[in-house]
Design a protein around this motif. Structure first.
Motif, PDB file in Angstrom:
ATOM      1  N   ILE A 305       0.850  -1.204   0.000  1.00 34.02           N
ATOM      2  CA  ILE A 305       0.000   0.000   0.000  1.00 34.02           C
ATOM      3  C   ILE A 305       0.884   1.252   0.000  1.00 34.02           C
ATOM      4  O   ILE A 305       0.601   2.232  -0.698  1.00 34.02           O
ATOM      5  CB  ILE A 305      -0.977  -0.036   1.203  1.00 34.02           C
ATOM      6  N   TYR A 306       1.979   1.188   0.738  1.00 38.03           N
ATOM      7  CA  TYR A 306       2.921   2.309   0.752  1.00 38.03           C
ATOM      8  C   TYR A 306       3.465   2.561  -0.669  1.00 38.03           C
ATOM      9  O   TYR A 306       3.517   3.697  -1.141  1.00 38.03           O
ATOM     10  CB  TYR A 306       4.086   2.015   1.718  1.00 38.03           C
ATOM     11  N   LYS A 307       3.835   1.465  -1.349  1.00 37.85           N
ATOM     12  CA  LYS A 307       4.400   1.624  -2.710  1.00 37.85           C
ATOM     13  C   LYS A 307       3.360   2.207  -3.677  1.00 37.85           C
ATOM     14  O   LYS A 307       3.670   3.025  -4.531  1.00 37.85           O
ATOM     15  CB  LYS A 307       4.891   0.270  -3.235  1.00 37.85           C
ATOM     16  N   VAL A 308       2.101   1.755  -3.519  1.00 37.02           N
ATOM     17  CA  VAL A 308       1.032   2.275  -4.386  1.00 37.02           C
ATOM     18  C   VAL A 308       0.837   3.771  -4.118  1.00 37.02           C
ATOM     19  O   VAL A 308       0.730   4.585  -5.041  1.00 37.02           O
ATOM     20  CB  VAL A 308      -0.295   1.500  -4.135  1.00 37.02           C
ATOM     21  N   LEU A 309       0.820   4.147  -2.832  1.00 31.51           N
ATOM     22  CA  LEU A 309       0.516   5.539  -2.471  1.00 31.51           C
ATOM     23  C   LEU A 309       1.682   6.482  -2.732  1.00 31.51           C
ATOM     24  O   LEU A 309       1.492   7.607  -3.178  1.00 31.51           O
ATOM     25  CB  LEU A 309       0.134   5.620  -0.983  1.00 31.51           C
ATOM     26  N   TYR A 310       2.900   6.016  -2.437  1.00 33.24           N
ATOM     27  CA  TYR A 310       4.037   6.962  -2.425  1.00 33.24           C
ATOM     28  C   TYR A 310       5.081   6.711  -3.506  1.00 33.24           C
ATOM     29  O   TYR A 310       5.955   7.533  -3.699  1.00 33.24           O
ATOM     30  CB  TYR A 310       4.706   6.946  -1.038  1.00 33.24           C
ATOM     31  N   GLU A 311       5.006   5.546  -4.171  1.00 33.83           N
ATOM     32  CA  GLU A 311       6.049   5.279  -5.176  1.00 33.83           C
ATOM     33  C   GLU A 311       5.470   5.054  -6.567  1.00 33.83           C
ATOM     34  O   GLU A 311       6.157   4.592  -7.467  1.00 33.83           O
ATOM     35  CB  GLU A 311       6.883   4.065  -4.723  1.00 33.83           C
ATOM     36  N   GLY A 312       4.161   5.283  -6.711  1.00 35.13           N
ATOM     37  CA  GLY A 312       3.540   5.195  -8.030  1.00 35.13           C
ATOM     38  C   GLY A 312       3.375   3.779  -8.568  1.00 35.13           C
ATOM     39  O   GLY A 312       3.140   3.583  -9.757  1.00 35.13           O
ATOM     40  N   LYS A 313       3.477   2.770  -7.686  1.00 35.85           N
ATOM     41  CA  LYS A 313       3.302   1.393  -8.172  1.00 35.85           C
ATOM     42  C   LYS A 313       1.829   1.174  -8.511  1.00 35.85           C
ATOM     43  O   LYS A 313       0.951   1.666  -7.804  1.00 35.85           O
ATOM     44  CB  LYS A 313       3.752   0.411  -7.084  1.00 35.85           C
ATOM     45  N   ASP A 314       1.558   0.414  -9.593  1.00 37.70           N
ATOM     46  CA  ASP A 314       0.149   0.234  -9.918  1.00 37.70           C
ATOM     47  C   ASP A 314      -0.438  -0.901  -9.067  1.00 37.70           C
ATOM     48  O   ASP A 314       0.209  -1.923  -8.832  1.00 37.70           O
ATOM     49  CB  ASP A 314      -0.063   0.025 -11.417  1.00 37.70           C
ATOM     50  N   PRO A 315      -1.663  -0.677  -8.552  1.00 40.17           N
ATOM     51  CA  PRO A 315      -2.271  -1.605  -7.604  1.00 40.17           C
ATOM     52  C   PRO A 315      -2.418  -3.037  -8.128  1.00 40.17           C
ATOM     53  O   PRO A 315      -2.261  -3.993  -7.360  1.00 40.17           O
ATOM     54  CB  PRO A 315      -3.653  -0.988  -7.341  1.00 40.17           C
ATOM     55  N   ALA A 316      -2.700  -3.190  -9.426  1.00 43.89           N
ATOM     56  CA  ALA A 316      -2.885  -4.549  -9.962  1.00 43.89           C
ATOM     57  C   ALA A 316      -1.590  -5.350  -9.810  1.00 43.89           C
ATOM     58  O   ALA A 316      -1.603  -6.531  -9.418  1.00 43.89           O
ATOM     59  CB  ALA A 316      -3.310  -4.482 -11.424  1.00 43.89           C
ATOM     60  N   THR A 317      -0.461  -4.716 -10.077  1.00 45.40           N
ATOM     61  CA  THR A 317       0.834  -5.386  -9.916  1.00 45.40           C
ATOM     62  C   THR A 317       1.098  -5.679  -8.447  1.00 45.40           C
ATOM     63  O   THR A 317       1.609  -6.755  -8.088  1.00 45.40           O
ATOM     64  CB  THR A 317       1.972  -4.525 -10.515  1.00 45.40           C
TER      65      THR A 317
END
Ligand SMILES: NC(=O)C1=CN([C@@H]2O[C@H](COP(=O)(O)OP(=O)(O)OC[C@H]3O[C@@H](n4cnc5c(N)ncnc54)[C@H](O)[C@@H]3O)[C@@H](O)[C@H]2O)C=CC1
Ligand SMILES: O=C(CO)COP(=O)(O)O
Length: 330
Positions: A305-317
């Protein structure tokens, strides 16, 4: 008994409804004049609860001196505002007062829990103790008097009992507890897992996925909470699994709602561009990610969740990466 509630938002209004129903002398203090006038004159808080009639005995004001003479002050503002409202009310506390914390999360810079922030911000001669009144309780349901149980958690058992008696009634039942660390960790960390629950729903996943998330979510909340001194059994109670369930499964949850939009868009950018609500789990994910790294605690869901919120990772991945992590026993 005179109670002042600091904050005229969603949860402050829920708490005021309970207290007024219990015939307690209750006044809400807030900075939003429209909300204060609506509560005081129309017995409504239309911004949050359009169709709900509030108990007409709830008073509301923008004058902070109302704190004077209070036996209990309830803080119902977001975690980022707790330190500043403590400093604002301090000159008006005229005796040792019970301060009730209802916020869920950490201080934005020091990463302290809410009780710690309050104890550091209000001088000892004005503070009886801090009681955290926390658990599974969406304001939208409490204002409608839907049966709810939460916990009054304090290092001071007498003050916890006072709060238990003051707030309990036929639709609002309060238990007491003394594991301040475990309880405050539980209600803070569940918010980030609730964001993840919304993301998974937004991505189109189903009930199996949510059950997996809640079960593995409580496992990592326990790992983190125990590392900081929380008791394992606390996480099985209202401030642990109880609050995790309600927030991960309810459409009322703003953490869930924020996650849902992120999942649907498959990017957190939509949240950063549009959100105006109190979504505590977003900042909590950052705090927990940092503290877990420092202490070497395994927090796979919070970290994604941190990566999705703060590092632009896409949630599906992120969801797929969680499924394909190294296999292990439960
Ligand atoms: N809404 C709910 O169902 C529940 C919320 N909580 C917790 O309660 C806390 C507050 O949440 P809500 O009431 O839902 O938020 P909200 O966004 O509905 O209301 C927040 C209120 O705080 C006020 N505020 C913000 N900054 C302020 C400042 N510097 N000085 C004075 N007032 C300020 C706003 O004007 C608003 O009236 C959060 O930590 C949340 O996690 C806990 C249980 C239930
Ligand atoms: O803490 C809550 C219910 O117990 C409220 O959750 P949200 O902040 O996600 O709306």
């Amino acid at each position: 008994m005179k109670v002042t509630i600091i904050g005229s938002g969603s949860w402050g209004t829920g708490i005021a409804q309970v207290l007024a129903d219990n015939h307690v002398d209750v006044t809400m203090w807030g900075i939003e004049e429209d909300q204060i006038n609506d509560i005081q004159n129309n017995h409504k808080n239309s911004m949050f609860f359009k169709d709900v009639d509030l108990n007409p005995n709830i008073k509301a004001t923008t004058d902070i001196s109302v704190v004077n003479g209070s036996d209990v002050v309830v803080l119902s503002v977001p975690t980022i505002a707790i330190e500043s409202v403590c400093k604002q009310i301090t000159p008006y506390l005229d005796k040792k007062t019970i301060i009730v914390n209802t916020s869920k999360g950490f201080h934005p810079e020091t990463n302290e829990r809410m009780s710690e922030v309050i104890r550091h911000s209000i001088p000892e001669d004005k503070l009886s103790s801090v009681v955290s009144l926390i658990g599974p309780s969406h304001a939208e349901e409490v204002v409608q008097r839907i049966l709810t149980t939460i916990s009054a958690v304090s290092l001071n058992p007498e003050d916890a009992k006072t709060i238990q008696k003051t707030f309990s009634n036929e639709y609002f039942r309060i238990y007491t507890g003394n594991d301040e660390i475990g309880s405050e960790m539980g209600v803070a960390l569940k918010n980030s897992i609730a964001v993840a629950s919304g993301v998974l729903s937004g991505l189109g996943y189903g009930d199996n996925t949510r059950a997996a998330l809640i079960t593995r979510g409580i496992a990592e909340i326990i790992r983190f909470g125990e590392a900081f001194g929380g008791k394992r059994e606390t996480f099985m109670g209202l401030t642990g699994i109880g609050d995790l369930i309600v927030t991960c499964t309810s459409p009322h949850s703003r953490n869930f709602q924020a996650g849902y939009e992120i999942g649907k868009a498959n990017t957190a950018q939509i949240f950063w561009d549009t959100n105006k609500k109190t979504v505590e789990g977003v900042r909590t994910a950052k705090v927990v990610h940092e503290l877990a790294e420092e202490k070497g605690i395994e927090m796979p869901i919070t970290n994604e969740i941190y990566k999705v919120l703060y590092e632009g990772k896409d949630p599906a991945t992120s969801a797929k990466d969680l499924m394909l992590r190294q296999l292990k026993p439960e």
